[in-house]
Design an enzyme around this catalytic site. Structure first.
Site, mmCIF file in Angstrom:
data_model
loop_
_atom_site.group_PDB
_atom_site.id
_atom_site.type_symbol
_atom_site.label_atom_id
_atom_site.label_comp_id
_atom_site.label_asym_id
_atom_site.label_seq_id
_atom_site.Cartn_x
_atom_site.Cartn_y
_atom_site.Cartn_z
ATOM 1 N N SER A 145 0.848 -1.195 0.000
ATOM 2 C CA SER A 145 0.000 0.000 0.000
ATOM 3 C C SER A 145 0.877 1.236 0.000
ATOM 4 O O SER A 145 1.955 1.253 0.606
ATOM 5 C CB SER A 145 -0.904 0.032 1.233
ATOM 6 O OG SER A 145 -1.607 1.268 1.300
ATOM 7 N N TYR A 158 -2.438 -0.546 10.019
ATOM 8 C CA TYR A 158 -2.544 -1.092 8.664
ATOM 9 C C TYR A 158 -1.250 -0.868 7.889
ATOM 10 O O TYR A 158 -0.737 -1.783 7.228
ATOM 11 C CB TYR A 158 -3.715 -0.429 7.945
ATOM 12 C CG TYR A 158 -3.894 -0.873 6.514
ATOM 13 C CD1 TYR A 158 -4.516 -2.072 6.213
ATOM 14 C CD2 TYR A 158 -3.462 -0.071 5.459
ATOM 15 C CE1 TYR A 158 -4.697 -2.478 4.893
ATOM 16 C CE2 TYR A 158 -3.635 -0.463 4.147
ATOM 17 C CZ TYR A 158 -4.254 -1.664 3.866
ATOM 18 O OH TYR A 158 -4.425 -2.056 2.562
#
Length: 252
Positions: A145, A158
C-alpha cells in the site's frame, strides 16, 4: 484478451470484492483457472458466475482467514483440489483496515489485523512456495500500500502490516527466486470503482493522476507479474498509485 496466463492456475485471497475481484476476473480473462477465495459465499458465487459467464474458468473456495497455519493449510488443500492441479500463482490480497488511531487500537484489533494481513500470507507462502520451487516455476504477488511509505494520521497499524509485506516480498524473492519462483508486490494508491466521486480523490490532489485509480488498473499490474512477461522481475514493489508516493505536481 491475449491468453497471457493460459494453462496457469491461481489462488486469489480476498477475491470477492474490489481489487481481489478485479484480479480474479483479469486472470480468468487471460486464460488462468482461478480459485476465488473469500468469506462471503454469495459474493463469491457472483464473481464465479461473472467469470464463467464470460467464458472463463473459476471456482469458489470459502475461507475465514484467522492467521493460523491450519486455516492456511486447509485453504491450500481445498483450492488445489478444486483447481485439480497445483497452484501456479498466489495472490496475497486479503486484508483489513480498521482505520483507528494508535492510542485507540486495542490488542484484539492489533492481533486480528496482523493475523489477516501478515500471518495468513506468511503461512500461505510457506506452504505454496516450496511446492512451486520443486516444480521450478511459480509467481507470488503480494499487495502492499502507498501508505506504507507516505504517512497519514490514521493508519499506523494497517501501514505497518503493508510495510511488513513489502519487506517479506524481498525476503521471499531471495529465498525462493533461485528455484524459479518469482515474488513481487503491488503497492496500490487510492482505489475506487467509481472514480468520479471517490472519497480518496482528495488524497490524489497534486499528483499526476489527480484522481483515484480503479481496481482494474491494479489488476493489469497483477496480470503482468503473473505472466511470463515478468520472467526477469524479482523482489520489486510496483507502485500503481497515480504518482502519489513519487511525484508532486505544483499548479501554476
Amino acid at each position: 484478451m491475449s491468453g497471457r496466463l493460459n494453462g496457469k492456475t491461481a489462488l486469489v485471497t480476498g477475491a470477492t470484492s474490489n481489487i481481489g475481484r478485479a484480479i480474479a476476473i483479469a486472470f480468468a480473462a487471460e486464460g488462468a483457472t482461478v480459485a476465488v477465495s473469500g468469506r462471503d459465499r454469495i459474493r463469491g458465487e457472483k464473481v464465479i458466475a461473472e467469470i464463467n459467464g464470460a467464458g472463463g474458468r473459476a471456482v469458489f473456495v470459502p475461507a475465514e482467514l484467522d492467521g493460523s497455519f491450519e486455516t492456511a493449510r486447509r485453504l491450500v488443500a481445498e483450492a488445489t483440489e478444486a483447481l485439480g492441479a497445483d497452484i501456479d500463482v498466489l495472490v496475497n490480497n486479503a486484508g483489513i483496515f480498521p482505520g483507528s488511531t494508535t492510542a485507540d487500537t486495542d490488542e484484539a484489533t492489533f492481533d486480528q489485523v496482523y493475523a489477516v494481513n501478515v500471518k495468513t500470507p506468511f503461512f500461505l507462502t510457506g506452504i505454496i512456495a516450496p511446492r512451486m520451487a520443486e516444480r521450478g516455476s511459480g509467481a507470488i504477488i503480494n499487495l502492499g500500500s502507498w501508505i506504507a511509505r507516505l504517512g497519514i494520521p490514521v493508519a499506523a497499524l494497517y501501514a505497518s502490516t503493508k510495510g511488513a509485506m513489502e519487506t517479506l516480498t524481498r525476503m521471499w524473492a531471495a529465498e525462493y527466486g533461485p528455484s524459479g519462483v518469482r515474488v513481487n508486490a503491488i503497492s496500490p494508491g487510492s482505489v475506487s470503482e467509481d472514480t468520479s466521486n471517490a472519497p480518496g480523490n482528495a488524497m490524489m490532489r497534486g499528483t499526476p493522476a489527480n484522481v483515484s485509480g480503479t481496481p482494474d488498473q491494479i489488476a493489469n499490474a497483477a496480470v503482468y507479474l503473473a505472466s511470463d512477461e515478468s520472467a526477469f522481475v524479482h523482489g520489486v514493489v510496483i507502485d500503481v498509485d497515480g504518482g502519489r508516493t513519487t511525484t508532486a505536481v505544483i499548479a501554476g
